[in-house]
Scaffold this active site. Structure first.
Site, PDB file in Angstrom:
ATOM      1  N   GLY A   9      68.425  67.718  38.383  1.00  0.00           N
ATOM      2  CA  GLY A   9      67.844  67.248  37.126  1.00  0.00           C
ATOM      3  C   GLY A   9      66.572  68.013  36.775  1.00  0.00           C
ATOM      4  N   GLY A  10      66.594  69.306  37.024  1.00  0.00           N
ATOM      5  CA  GLY A  10      65.376  70.108  36.873  1.00  0.00           C
ATOM      6  C   GLY A  10      65.236  70.805  35.539  1.00  0.00           C
ATOM      7  N   ARG A  34      73.139  68.376  33.813  1.00  0.00           N
ATOM      8  CA  ARG A  34      74.451  67.790  33.549  1.00  0.00           C
ATOM      9  C   ARG A  34      74.984  68.142  32.172  1.00  0.00           C
ATOM     10  NH1 ARG A  34      75.182  61.327  33.538  1.00  0.00           N
ATOM     11  NH2 ARG A  34      73.796  61.674  31.778  1.00  0.00           N
ATOM     12  N   GLY A  82      68.305  61.436  37.559  1.00  0.00           N
ATOM     13  CA  GLY A  82      68.445  59.995  37.436  1.00  0.00           C
ATOM     14  C   GLY A  82      68.709  59.583  36.000  1.00  0.00           C
ATOM     15  N   TYR A 145      68.153  49.897  37.585  1.00  0.00           N
ATOM     16  CA  TYR A 145      67.297  51.048  37.881  1.00  0.00           C
ATOM     17  C   TYR A 145      66.406  50.759  39.092  1.00  0.00           C
ATOM     18  CZ  TYR A 145      63.935  54.834  36.981  1.00  0.00           C
ATOM     19  OH  TYR A 145      63.139  55.940  37.087  1.00  0.00           O
TER      20      TYR A 145
END
Length: 239
Positions: A9-10, A34, A82, A145
């Protein structure tokens, strides 16, 4: 010495700041994303973007093979990817709950398990999981979450026991409210309400989270494992 670093997720927000910090340090950095297209900044930084949905074990394995071919085995893993699907419990569907856990917790399991292969062979490695102050103190409308982020703490501490003798550290960074696109859309009243509860009186900058992550991945943190480092301006102290 340049290391092979992976940040999941960078491609934006905290993950992008973490990728930038390692790239500025001279490391070989790869990031997973993604959807959409990675920002041009990653190319300028020499960062390798790899499309990967961490809810799919085959995509995770394919992503690692790409990274290993170009950068070598991953030596530093930052599990940052996330999602949120906020809703009060009585309105939360089972899919709302399970999809968040599948990305935030089970997705982290997938990427950590795959990275651990090379780290165990090398007898060294750094794993940093990005949790949240919400996982420690809870938040209404975020039971899914919070559960996923709290789960990362138990996961990390179990792995710290399993992997510590191989010179592999596993730590958690728990940010509070960070000045990113996600928080910038909040209304003025909500922002004021949040700030009243933060002793520091402001949001964190993504770079402040990245600095803590980079420290935990450094030689200076070689004797720190199983720790939860809050970067929350005091919001979650005591938890």
């Amino acid at each position: 010495m340049s290391r092979s670093v992976l940040v999941t997720g960078g491609n934006r927000g905290i993950g992008l700041a973490i990728a930038r910090a390692f790239a500025d340090n001279g490391d070989k950095v790869a990031v997973t994303f993604r959807t959409g297209e990675p920002p041009e900044e990653l190319t300028k930084l020499g960062v390798l973007p790899v499309r990967c949905d961490i809810t799919d074990a085959e995509q995770v394995d394919t992503a690692y093979k790409t990274i290993e071919e170009q950068h070598g085995a991953v030596e530093v893993l930052v599990a940052n990817a996330g999602v949120t699907r906020d809703q009060l419990l009585l309105r939360m569907s089972e899919e709302d709950f399970t999809s968040v856990l599948d990305t935030n917790l089970t997705g982290t399991f997938r990427v950590v398990k795959r990275a651990s292969r090379g780290m165990l062979r090398a007898r060294k490695g750094r794993i940093v999981l990005i949790s949240s102050v919400v996982g420690l103190k809870g938040s209404p409308g975020q039971a899914n979450y919070a559960a996923s982020k709290a789960g990362l703490v138990g996961f990390a501490r179990s792995l710290a026991h399993e992997l510590g003798s191989r010179n592999i550290t596993v730590n958690v960074v728990a940010p509070g409210f960070v000045d990113t696109a996600m928080t910038q859309v909040l209304g003025g009243e909500r922002k004021e309400e949040i700030l009243k509860n933060i002793p520091a009186g402001r949001y964190a900058q993504p770079e402040e989270v990245a600095a803590s992550v980079r420290f935990l991945a450094s030689d200076d943190a070689a004797y720190i494992t199983g720790a939860v480092i809050p970067v929350d301006g005091g919001l979650g102290m005591g938890h």
